[in-house]
Design an enzyme around this catalytic site. Structure first.
Site, mmCIF file in Angstrom:
data_model
loop_
_atom_site.group_PDB
_atom_site.id
_atom_site.type_symbol
_atom_site.label_atom_id
_atom_site.label_comp_id
_atom_site.label_asym_id
_atom_site.label_seq_id
_atom_site.Cartn_x
_atom_site.Cartn_y
_atom_site.Cartn_z
ATOM 1 N N HIS A 30 -2.494 11.980 10.487
ATOM 2 C CA HIS A 30 -2.286 10.604 10.014
ATOM 3 C C HIS A 30 -3.545 9.741 10.144
ATOM 4 C CE1 HIS A 30 2.028 10.642 9.096
ATOM 5 N NE2 HIS A 30 2.130 11.544 10.074
ATOM 6 N N ASP A 33 1.200 2.847 0.861
ATOM 7 C CA ASP A 33 0.086 3.382 0.076
ATOM 8 C C ASP A 33 -0.030 2.650 -1.259
ATOM 9 O OD1 ASP A 33 2.385 4.295 -1.085
ATOM 10 O OD2 ASP A 33 1.748 6.389 -1.259
#
Length: 227
Positions: free
Chosen positions: A149, A179
């Site tokens: 991550h 995102d």
């Protein structure tokens, strides 16, 4: 004499804020014009008149009233300092509330405030244009699964840097979701907004993300909505 003093103080103030804005814009990779406008006008909009009044009065009082004038100037500067400290703290908290922690971009709260306060002004103007460019990261899950991550966060910060670098001075870049990003492009129609999108694609190709010695591949999908 008052006019000469006022001009000298104004020139000094503009030059000082100009150099400070230049340093901040380089450090934070933001347009110089936007930074200058924020620190010279927005952050001190309530104390700007007082600032000039105290400075001009200070020169005149010190010149014509001697020690008594100096005392008045000291008290005025002290009051001005307290007012500016309060404004800076208020501006800092307001900016933090509207800033995404990871990327340093504006967040959804800023977008909502902008839609409520600024967009109606655009609607009210004749022949005004405004476009929103929606940017969605492709392949982020694969990056997270392959590299972790932290690599995914690097993708987001890397893209945020690119978005800031290719947009115009008055454009706003917002992190809309995990995102997802939105560019607010005022005074831009579909053609200009699409050109900004093309610049984003070119910048991603020219400036690949290198993480832990590996080139991390990702893409973006974009769409334009124009008023």
């Amino acid at each position: 004499e008052v006019l000469v003093v006022a001009v000298i103080i104004a020139v000094f103030d503009l030059a000082n804020n100009g150099f400070v804005a230049l340093a901040i814009s380089i450090d934070q990779e933001q347009p110089w014009e936007a930074v200058f406008r924020r620190i010279a006008l927005v952050d001190r909009r309530n104390s700007l008149v007082l600032w000039y009044f105290v400075n001009i009065s200070g020169v005149l009082l010190s010149t014509y009233m001697g020690k008594a004038g100096t005392l008045f100037v000291f008290l005025g500067v002290l009051a001005l300092w307290a007012q500016m400290q309060f404004e800076r703290e208020a501006a800092r908290k307001a900016q933090e509330a509207q800033t995404d922690v990871l990327t340093g971009l504006f967040n959804t709260r800023y977008l909502e405030d902008w839609m409520g306060s600024e967009f109606p002004k655009i609607v009210a103007r004749d022949e005004a244009e405004c476009s929103l460019v929606f940017v969605d990261v492709d392949g982020l899950k694969q990056v997270n699964d392959t590299y972790g991550h932290e690599a995914g966060d690097s993708v987001l910060t890397h893209l945020a840097k690119i978005l800031r670098s290719v947009t115009r001075a008055n454009d706003k870049v917002v992190r809309y979701g995990g995102d997802e990003f939105i560019l607010i492009c005022q005074d831009a129609g579909v053609a200009e907004a699409t050109a900004i999108g093309q610049r984003i694609l070119q910048a991603i190709k020219k400036d690949p993300l290198i993480y832990d010695g590996h080139e991390v591949g990702y893409g973006v999908s974009m769409g334009v909505a124009s008023f």
